[in-house]
Design an enzyme around this catalytic site. Structure first.
Site, PDB file in Angstrom:
ATOM      1  N   CYS A 173       0.796  -1.233   0.000  1.00  0.00           N
ATOM      2  CA  CYS A 173       0.000   0.000   0.000  1.00  0.00           C
ATOM      3  C   CYS A 173       0.825   1.279   0.000  1.00  0.00           C
ATOM      4  O   CYS A 173       0.264   2.370  -0.105  1.00  0.00           O
ATOM      5  CB  CYS A 173      -0.939   0.002   1.200  1.00  0.00           C
ATOM      6  SG  CYS A 173      -1.864  -1.534   1.360  1.00  0.00           S
ATOM      7  N   HIS A 315      -2.940   7.525   6.712  1.00  0.00           N
ATOM      8  CA  HIS A 315      -3.154   6.243   6.043  1.00  0.00           C
ATOM      9  C   HIS A 315      -4.556   5.741   6.374  1.00  0.00           C
ATOM     10  O   HIS A 315      -5.274   5.265   5.486  1.00  0.00           O
ATOM     11  CB  HIS A 315      -2.089   5.240   6.473  1.00  0.00           C
ATOM     12  CG  HIS A 315      -2.116   3.953   5.722  1.00  0.00           C
ATOM     13  ND1 HIS A 315      -1.984   3.897   4.355  1.00  0.00           N
ATOM     14  CD2 HIS A 315      -2.279   2.670   6.146  1.00  0.00           C
ATOM     15  CE1 HIS A 315      -2.064   2.630   3.956  1.00  0.00           C
ATOM     16  NE2 HIS A 315      -2.244   1.874   5.021  1.00  0.00           N
ATOM     17  N   GLU A 326      -1.242   4.346  14.075  1.00  0.00           N
ATOM     18  CA  GLU A 326      -0.940   5.605  13.386  1.00  0.00           C
ATOM     19  C   GLU A 326      -1.115   6.797  14.326  1.00  0.00           C
ATOM     20  O   GLU A 326      -0.305   7.733  14.318  1.00  0.00           O
ATOM     21  CB  GLU A 326      -1.839   5.770  12.163  1.00  0.00           C
ATOM     22  CG  GLU A 326      -1.509   6.995  11.338  1.00  0.00           C
ATOM     23  CD  GLU A 326      -2.138   6.988   9.956  1.00  0.00           C
ATOM     24  OE1 GLU A 326      -1.776   7.849   9.136  1.00  0.00           O
ATOM     25  OE2 GLU A 326      -2.990   6.110   9.685  1.00  0.00           O
ATOM     26  N   LYS A 347      -9.494   7.552   2.556  1.00  0.00           N
ATOM     27  CA  LYS A 347     -10.048   6.221   2.281  1.00  0.00           C
ATOM     28  C   LYS A 347     -11.519   6.140   2.659  1.00  0.00           C
ATOM     29  O   LYS A 347     -12.237   5.266   2.178  1.00  0.00           O
ATOM     30  CB  LYS A 347      -9.234   5.160   3.013  1.00  0.00           C
ATOM     31  CG  LYS A 347      -7.804   5.001   2.482  1.00  0.00           C
ATOM     32  CD  LYS A 347      -7.044   3.949   3.241  1.00  0.00           C
ATOM     33  CE  LYS A 347      -5.645   3.771   2.674  1.00  0.00           C
ATOM     34  NZ  LYS A 347      -4.762   4.935   2.917  1.00  0.00           N
ATOM     35  N   HIS A 352      -9.776   2.027  -0.073  1.00  0.00           N
ATOM     36  CA  HIS A 352      -8.338   1.770  -0.025  1.00  0.00           C
ATOM     37  C   HIS A 352      -7.909   1.261  -1.402  1.00  0.00           C
ATOM     38  O   HIS A 352      -8.216   0.134  -1.784  1.00  0.00           O
ATOM     39  CB  HIS A 352      -8.040   0.731   1.051  1.00  0.00           C
ATOM     40  CG  HIS A 352      -6.576   0.587   1.355  1.00  0.00           C
ATOM     41  ND1 HIS A 352      -5.586   0.926   0.462  1.00  0.00           N
ATOM     42  CD2 HIS A 352      -5.935   0.149   2.481  1.00  0.00           C
ATOM     43  CE1 HIS A 352      -4.413   0.688   1.003  1.00  0.00           C
ATOM     44  NE2 HIS A 352      -4.597   0.225   2.228  1.00  0.00           N
ATOM     45  N   PHE A 410       1.281  -3.150   4.450  1.00  0.00           N
ATOM     46  CA  PHE A 410       1.528  -4.507   4.946  1.00  0.00           C
ATOM     47  C   PHE A 410       3.044  -4.733   4.981  1.00  0.00           C
ATOM     48  O   PHE A 410       3.789  -4.262   4.116  1.00  0.00           O
ATOM     49  CB  PHE A 410       0.898  -5.535   4.018  1.00  0.00           C
ATOM     50  CG  PHE A 410      -0.543  -5.849   4.315  1.00  0.00           C
ATOM     51  CD1 PHE A 410      -1.225  -5.211   5.327  1.00  0.00           C
ATOM     52  CD2 PHE A 410      -1.214  -6.801   3.573  1.00  0.00           C
ATOM     53  CE1 PHE A 410      -2.549  -5.507   5.609  1.00  0.00           C
ATOM     54  CE2 PHE A 410      -2.547  -7.117   3.836  1.00  0.00           C
ATOM     55  CZ  PHE A 410      -3.212  -6.468   4.860  1.00  0.00           C
TER      56      PHE A 410
END
Length: 426
Positions: A173, A315, A326, A347, A352, A410
């Site tokens: 990502c 994110h 985060e 998002k 996403h 990830f």
């Protein structure tokens, strides 16, 4: 103080619409582009929603074909071709405009940095279904042409005559955020005079099924940072930014949308999918981006820029583990100020978009800086106490000097980009 890097073109296509103007309009309206999946069957899954790009046909129109070798661009290719064409046109660097223009970068000095992921997996699914239904003669080998993640970059380069350095990055990502970081490096090293940097990714059944198996999909539209969040909503799209040294951009009279002042890249080395709970890797990426930005504007102390950060495009996936990690990272960097620092997750509107997410969210950040507004985290009703931040709950006008765009992938691959308002630093 070193040469500043200007963003002179932005191209985007996502579920909110085709084009940067459509993206900005959707952000200002606080509109969600999430609806039922129509591209494949989700009957057996716990979730049935995604942020699809409407009106994207499988077969490309002649204007979207990159060249004679690409008779069947994949869905990801078409998304990338659309966004790349808009970015180049907006920068005044479409191929026809470059030809014969002394101040424009030559084809050999025009780099392409691309963040890729699923590529033509949707075509491979079609191939497999045809094989199962009718044997080898029912399937076309040409459907497998787009499986390599680099084929979208190849298609964009062929379509626009870009023959400079080319790289495709796959870091899940954060892929396209890393492509932007790499593009800035090429300019600073003098290995290119301009860079087209971004990413593209398309929805496919394989990836949707994988996230469903991980129980990472929210059956409702995702709610980043909300106490009741239950996972992410997948999306698709593409975005590209044109990057140039500020002096070259000014010499040819280009408009400067924003400045890419700094980038930071780190690795958690913690888990295959989960972030480090204390956000330590993400915090290091943010600090590195701010330190990079400080060097760019001639600040001896990186902390001098911390107080000028007025917005963070998070994110913000909406998963139980990502959002508090985060938030912890932002508190580690900004201290008590993090509780009031404007933060939102795009998002919540775009879904996403996986490898394209970093570039799309960078485009959102550039648009917000240039137009003087803050996008919202749509659907955030009751913030999780573990995510105590200055959440932007509705779009609002604001002029800020510095903004961060964060991508935490990830595997713990973290990237933070620091953008500056052109008038504040140039």
């Amino acid at each position: 103080m070193r040469e500043l890097i200007a963003v002179t073109g932005v191209g985007a296509v996502c579920a909110l619409g085709r084009g940067a103007a459509a993206l900005e309009r959707g952000l200002r309206e606080g509109r969600r582009a999430i609806g039922p999946v129509t591209l494949f069957d989700t009957t057996a899954y716990r979730a049935h929603l995604a942020a699809e790009v409407a009106g994207l046909q499988d077969e490309a129109a002649p204007a979207d074909r990159p060249g004679p070798a690409w008779t069947r661009p994949t869905r990801a290719d078409r998304l990338g071709l659309w966004a790349a064409a808009e970015a180049l046109a907006g920068a005044g660097l479409a191929q026809g405009e470059r030809d014969g223009a002394g101040l424009a970068p030559s084809a050999e000095r025009f780099a392409l940095c691309f963040g890729g992921g699923n590529a033509g997996v949707d075509r491979a699914e079609r191939y497999l279904a045809a094989m199962r239904g009718g044997g080898e003669r029912a399937a076309r080998l040409s459907w497998l042409e787009g499986l390599n993640a680099s084929t979208t970059a190849d298609a964009v380069a062929a379509r626009h005559g870009l023959r400079g350095p080319r790289v495709t990055i796959m870091t899940a990502c954060s892929s396209s955020a890393n492509a932007l970081s790499r593009g800035a490096d090429l300019l600073r090293l003098g290995r290119a005079d301009a860079v087209l940097a971004g990413g593209a990714d398309a929805l496919c059944a394989l990836v949707y099924g994988g996230f469903n198996a991980l129980r990472a999909l929210d059956p409702a539209p995702c709610r980043p940072f909300d106490r009741r969040r239950a996972g992410l909503t997948l999306g698709e799209g593409a975005a590209f930014l044109v990057l140039e040294p500020l002096s070259r951009a000014r010499a040819r009279g280009a408009g400067v949308l924003a400045l890419l002042l700094g980038a930071g890249n780190t690795m958690d080395a913690h888990h295959l999918t989960a972030p480090a709970p204390d956000g330590r890797g993400a915090a290091r990426a943010i600090r590195a981006a701010l330190a990079d930005a400080a060097r760019a504007v001639g600040e001896a102390d990186a902390a001098a820029l911390d107080t000028r950060v007025g917005y963070v495009n998070a994110h913000g996936t909406g998963t139980p583990h990502n959002d508090p990690a985060e938030a912890a990272a932002l508190h580690a960097v900004f201290g008590a100020r993090a509780a009031e620092l404007p933060v939102s997750s795009s998002k919540s509107q775009l879904g996403h978009c996986l490898s394209a997410a970093g570039a799309l969210e960078a485009a959102v950040t550039v648009l917000a800086l240039g137009a003087g507004f803050l996008p919202a985290t749509v659907g955030l009703e009751e913030a999780d106490p573990a995510c105590l931040l200055g959440h932007v709950r509705a779009p609002r006008a604001a002029q800020v000097d510095l903004a961060l765009s964060c991508s935490f992938a990830f595997g713990g691959s973290n990237t933070a980009l620091c953008f500056g308002r052109a008038a504040a630093f140039a």
